[in-house]
Design a protein around this motif. Sequence first.
Motif, PDB file in Angstrom:
ATOM      1  N   GLU A  18       0.832  -1.199   0.000  1.00 18.27           N
ATOM      2  CA  GLU A  18       0.000   0.000   0.000  1.00 18.27           C
ATOM      3  C   GLU A  18       0.870   1.254   0.000  1.00 18.27           C
ATOM      4  O   GLU A  18       1.906   1.306   0.655  1.00 18.27           O
ATOM      5  N   ILE A  19       0.423   2.231  -0.752  1.00 19.17           N
ATOM      6  CA  ILE A  19       1.010   3.564  -0.692  1.00 19.17           C
ATOM      7  C   ILE A  19      -0.129   4.512  -0.360  1.00 19.17           C
ATOM      8  O   ILE A  19      -1.262   4.317  -0.819  1.00 19.17           O
ATOM      9  N   GLY A  20       0.160   5.515   0.482  1.00 15.66           N
ATOM     10  CA  GLY A  20      -0.915   6.397   0.911  1.00 15.66           C
ATOM     11  C   GLY A  20      -0.454   7.817   1.151  1.00 15.66           C
ATOM     12  O   GLY A  20       0.734   8.099   1.318  1.00 15.66           O
ATOM     13  N   LEU A  21      -1.413   8.715   1.173  1.00 11.76           N
ATOM     14  CA  LEU A  21      -1.203  10.132   1.469  1.00 11.76           C
ATOM     15  C   LEU A  21      -1.863  10.418   2.812  1.00 11.76           C
ATOM     16  O   LEU A  21      -3.045  10.122   2.998  1.00 11.76           O
ATOM     17  N   PHE A  22      -1.091  10.958   3.789  1.00 17.27           N
ATOM     18  CA  PHE A  22      -1.646  11.185   5.123  1.00 17.27           C
ATOM     19  C   PHE A  22      -1.607  12.655   5.508  1.00 17.27           C
ATOM     20  O   PHE A  22      -0.835  13.445   4.963  1.00 17.27           O
ATOM     21  N   LEU A  23      -2.443  12.998   6.475  1.00 11.73           N
ATOM     22  CA  LEU A  23      -2.461  14.314   7.106  1.00 11.73           C
ATOM     23  C   LEU A  23      -2.669  14.076   8.595  1.00 11.73           C
ATOM     24  O   LEU A  23      -3.699  13.530   9.006  1.00 11.73           O
ATOM     25  N   TYR A  24      -1.659  14.427   9.427  1.00  8.62           N
ATOM     26  CA  TYR A  24      -1.723  14.218  10.870  1.00  8.62           C
ATOM     27  C   TYR A  24      -1.506  15.540  11.599  1.00  8.62           C
ATOM     28  O   TYR A  24      -0.712  16.367  11.168  1.00  8.62           O
ATOM     29  N   SER A  54       3.161   7.523   2.896  1.00  9.86           N
ATOM     30  CA  SER A  54       3.505   6.336   3.674  1.00  9.86           C
ATOM     31  C   SER A  54       3.446   5.118   2.757  1.00  9.86           C
ATOM     32  O   SER A  54       2.719   5.106   1.767  1.00  9.86           O
ATOM     33  N   GLY A  55       4.214   4.112   3.114  1.00  9.24           N
ATOM     34  CA  GLY A  55       4.206   2.854   2.389  1.00  9.24           C
ATOM     35  C   GLY A  55       4.160   1.704   3.369  1.00  9.24           C
ATOM     36  O   GLY A  55       4.734   1.781   4.456  1.00  9.24           O
ATOM     37  N   SER A  56       3.469   0.635   3.009  1.00 10.01           N
ATOM     38  CA  SER A  56       3.371  -0.517   3.910  1.00 10.01           C
ATOM     39  C   SER A  56       3.183  -1.803   3.120  1.00 10.01           C
ATOM     40  O   SER A  56       2.788  -1.783   1.950  1.00 10.01           O
ATOM     41  N   ILE A  57       3.446  -2.901   3.791  1.00 12.09           N
ATOM     42  CA  ILE A  57       3.153  -4.239   3.278  1.00 12.09           C
ATOM     43  C   ILE A  57       2.284  -4.910   4.334  1.00 12.09           C
ATOM     44  O   ILE A  57       2.554  -4.811   5.526  1.00 12.09           O
ATOM     45  N   THR A  58       1.233  -5.579   3.888  1.00 13.18           N
ATOM     46  CA  THR A  58       0.319  -6.246   4.816  1.00 13.18           C
ATOM     47  C   THR A  58       0.350  -7.750   4.574  1.00 13.18           C
ATOM     48  O   THR A  58       0.225  -8.197   3.434  1.00 13.18           O
ATOM     49  N   VAL A  59       0.531  -8.496   5.645  1.00 11.20           N
ATOM     50  CA  VAL A  59       0.450  -9.959   5.614  1.00 11.20           C
ATOM     51  C   VAL A  59      -0.844 -10.326   6.322  1.00 11.20           C
ATOM     52  O   VAL A  59      -1.104  -9.845   7.436  1.00 11.20           O
ATOM     53  N   PHE A  60      -1.681 -11.172   5.696  1.00  8.12           N
ATOM     54  CA  PHE A  60      -2.980 -11.499   6.295  1.00  8.12           C
ATOM     55  C   PHE A  60      -3.220 -12.996   6.293  1.00  8.12           C
ATOM     56  O   PHE A  60      -2.546 -13.755   5.600  1.00  8.12           O
ATOM     57  N   SER A  61      -4.212 -13.429   7.083  1.00 13.47           N
ATOM     58  CA  SER A  61      -4.394 -14.854   7.357  1.00 13.47           C
ATOM     59  C   SER A  61      -5.264 -15.590   6.347  1.00 13.47           C
ATOM     60  O   SER A  61      -5.099 -16.794   6.167  1.00 13.47           O
ATOM     61  N   LYS A  62      -6.179 -14.932   5.673  1.00 13.08           N
ATOM     62  CA  LYS A  62      -7.101 -15.645   4.778  1.00 13.08           C
ATOM     63  C   LYS A  62      -6.566 -15.653   3.353  1.00 13.08           C
ATOM     64  O   LYS A  62      -6.498 -14.621   2.701  1.00 13.08           O
TER      65      LYS A  62
END
Length: 195
Positions: free
Chosen positions: A157-163, A178-186
């Motif tokens: 995922e790549i995203g645009l944030f405002l905090y 921000s950038g992320s990688i998600t590992v999921f169970s299903k």
Amino acid sequence: MKKNLLVLTLLFSVLALAQSENESKTMGFYISPNIQAGYNLGNSIKDSQHKDDAYYQQYISPYLPNDFTYGVGVVGGYQLLSFFALGTGIKYNYISNNLHLLNWIVQPKFIIKGDTAATTFEFEYGKQFNQSNVNDTHYFGGKIGYQDFFSKRLNQEIGLFLYRYNSNVSNAWFIGLSGSITVFSKKNYTVYGKD
């Protein structure tokens, strides 16, 4: 009462751990490490408004956070509904010298899923739990992101944030990526997991 709690616990366990042969509408449990970099929008606005103000330049400006922030974090959670997930985790942010924030975060996430990608809307609240030059800070904000599925149990995922960071010294608005990688169970959540 105990009997009802036992039945609800067993029902939740079966629903959470069951793997369907068909397409899964949720990721199930997930863990998502992430990185981010942001720009302090508030500083540039304040500096342009107070360029000629001697008091501001001498007593306020030196104590504002840096123009940039960098962070790393990890969130773990569960996708409760096809469009909603709830996670929690920790995030480290470098704001300025001697201002290193370690936050406990809560992150509700709304997901609009397609066949090979998804759009996400996240809201985030974080509360500082370490000791630094500034203590008792908290932040809140949101992020819009684009998830790309590339494996049966992974997406990126790549995203645009405002905090907005709040402290007893100053407030700051950070906008960034921000950038992320998600590992999921299903395994049947993406097209790559279907037989």
